[in-house]
Write an enzyme that holds these catalytic residues in place. Structure first.
Site, PDB file in Angstrom:
ATOM      1  N   HIS A 188       0.834  -1.201   0.000  1.00  0.00           N
ATOM      2  CA  HIS A 188       0.000   0.000   0.000  1.00  0.00           C
ATOM      3  C   HIS A 188       0.873   1.258   0.000  1.00  0.00           C
ATOM      4  O   HIS A 188       0.430   2.325  -0.433  1.00  0.00           O
ATOM      5  CB  HIS A 188      -0.925   0.029   1.222  1.00  0.00           C
ATOM      6  CG  HIS A 188      -2.044  -0.962   1.153  1.00  0.00           C
ATOM      7  ND1 HIS A 188      -1.899  -2.268   1.527  1.00  0.00           N
ATOM      8  CD2 HIS A 188      -3.322  -0.824   0.730  1.00  0.00           C
ATOM      9  CE1 HIS A 188      -3.049  -2.900   1.356  1.00  0.00           C
ATOM     10  NE2 HIS A 188      -3.919  -2.057   0.873  1.00  0.00           N
ATOM     11  N   ASP A 260      -4.276  -6.257  -8.188  1.00  0.00           N
ATOM     12  CA  ASP A 260      -4.634  -5.591  -6.946  1.00  0.00           C
ATOM     13  C   ASP A 260      -4.916  -4.129  -7.298  1.00  0.00           C
ATOM     14  O   ASP A 260      -4.813  -3.712  -8.460  1.00  0.00           O
ATOM     15  CB  ASP A 260      -3.493  -5.718  -5.934  1.00  0.00           C
ATOM     16  CG  ASP A 260      -3.964  -5.624  -4.481  1.00  0.00           C
ATOM     17  OD1 ASP A 260      -5.065  -5.083  -4.251  1.00  0.00           O
ATOM     18  OD2 ASP A 260      -3.233  -6.075  -3.584  1.00  0.00           O
TER      19      ASP A 260
END
Length: 332
Positions: A188, A260
């Site tokens: 992230h 993702d």
């Protein structure tokens, strides 16, 4: 049989996107994603959810709206792993997460209840289970999200979840291929690397994904991790060597392959480059999970490459056929 115009560039581009949005109703933003971007799916996060009644109305309204526009039904996705990654909280059943799943009956119960609750809301895709293997001697970034045990144990518990979800009408998506259990940085915020040989990955990390393939998992999500021994230039979510050569060709997986979230910090490339890499690798669907300019840039890039590159157009039609086949199985 789903009716679809395979000559329509906007429809071919849109079906390959799963998009996030702001709001808790079928608002103007969500209508725009459906009517203008022709999105193949949407993904829900906590800010999209207020109550069971509101959530059911949102999902059902969005799906009906897509059908009313002459589009295929929407994938409506959510990350409902249990534990720290569970978008649906009370009054929905709150499970402690994969590390606390000790028996196959635990896995069956999680899958059965989760599938029932998601289906009742109009959700049809769960971005779960996590199939990463975290060795006990590694301070894995995934330690609070993985099944406890070796690759065989992860395979047993994970495939039990996959089968239970899909028997309950919910598409399961195994993640994060080809495995991030040995990484210690969070994609992230960073671009992690896993410097492992393919032979090493085949003995550990890839074992649960092979089991997921054999369990006919609906989808596999690619990680944003760089595996320099497999591809020194591109992380898995942008790598033809990993997404097509390894997963599709070597392992023989024929279900949906998706990235993702392309909004994550591990992705430092511009959206045009990302979409080109995704299309070249014949990755079926790209996730752009937050409202913002990346959504428009992703859709515009997909349209542009479909229009100007015949090879990407033809491979794109193959990807959309896979998407529609999954919708035919789980949504109709």
């Amino acid at each position: 049989m789903i009716q679809f115009n395979f000559q329509s560039i906007p429809d071919l581009a849109g079906q390959r996107l799963i998009l996030g949005f702001d709001g808790q109703t079928l608002n103007a933003e969500l209508k725009h994603l459906i009517t203008e971007y022709r999105t193949g799916g949407i993904i829900l996060f906590r800010p999209n959810i207020d109550s069971a009644d509101q959530l059911r109305r949102l999902c059902m309204d969005a799906r009906k709206y897509a059908l009313d526009q002459g589009l295929p039904d929407l994938f409506v996705a959510v990350d409902q792993e249990g534990g720290q990654v569970a978008r649906l909280r009370n009054p929905f059943t709150e499970f402690p997460g994969n590390p606390h799943m000790r028996t196959l009956e635990d896995a069956r119960q999680f899958a059965r209840i989760t599938a029932s609750e998601l289906s009742d809301m109009g959700i049809n895709m769960n971005m779960a289970p996590v199939m990463d293997v975290a060795p006990p001697d590694v301070d894995s970034i995934m330690k609070d999200r993985v099944f406890t045990g070796d690759a065989d144990r992860v395979s047993q518990l994970g495939t039990t979840v996959i089968q239970g979800l899909q028997e309950g009408g919910i598409m399961a998506v195994a993640k994060h291929f080809p495995g991030i259990g040995r990484t210690v940085k969070d994609s992230h915020f960073f671009l992690p690397e896993l410097d492992a040989e393919l032979s090493d990955l085949k003995q550990t990390d890839l074992v649960p994904f092979d089991a997921a393939k054999k369990a006919q998992v609906s989808g596999i999500m690619l990680s944003h991790i760089l595996y320099p021994r497999l591809d020194p230039h591109w992380q898995a979510s942008l790598s033809k060597r990993i997404a097509y050569d390894l997963l599709r060709t070597d392992m023989g997986y024929q279900g949906l392959v998706m990235t993702d979230d392309l909004d994550m910090k591990a992705i430092s490339h511009d959206m045009d480059t990302c979409i080109y890499r995704i299309m070249t690798a014949q990755i079926d669907m790209a996730l752009v999970c937050h409202a913002g300019p990346n959504i428009a840039e992703a859709r515009d890039a997909a349209m542009r490459y479909l229009e100007k590159d015949r090879e990407l157009y033809e491979s794109g039609r193959i990807c959309v056929r896979r998407i529609l086949a999954a919708k035919e199985t789980f949504l109709v």
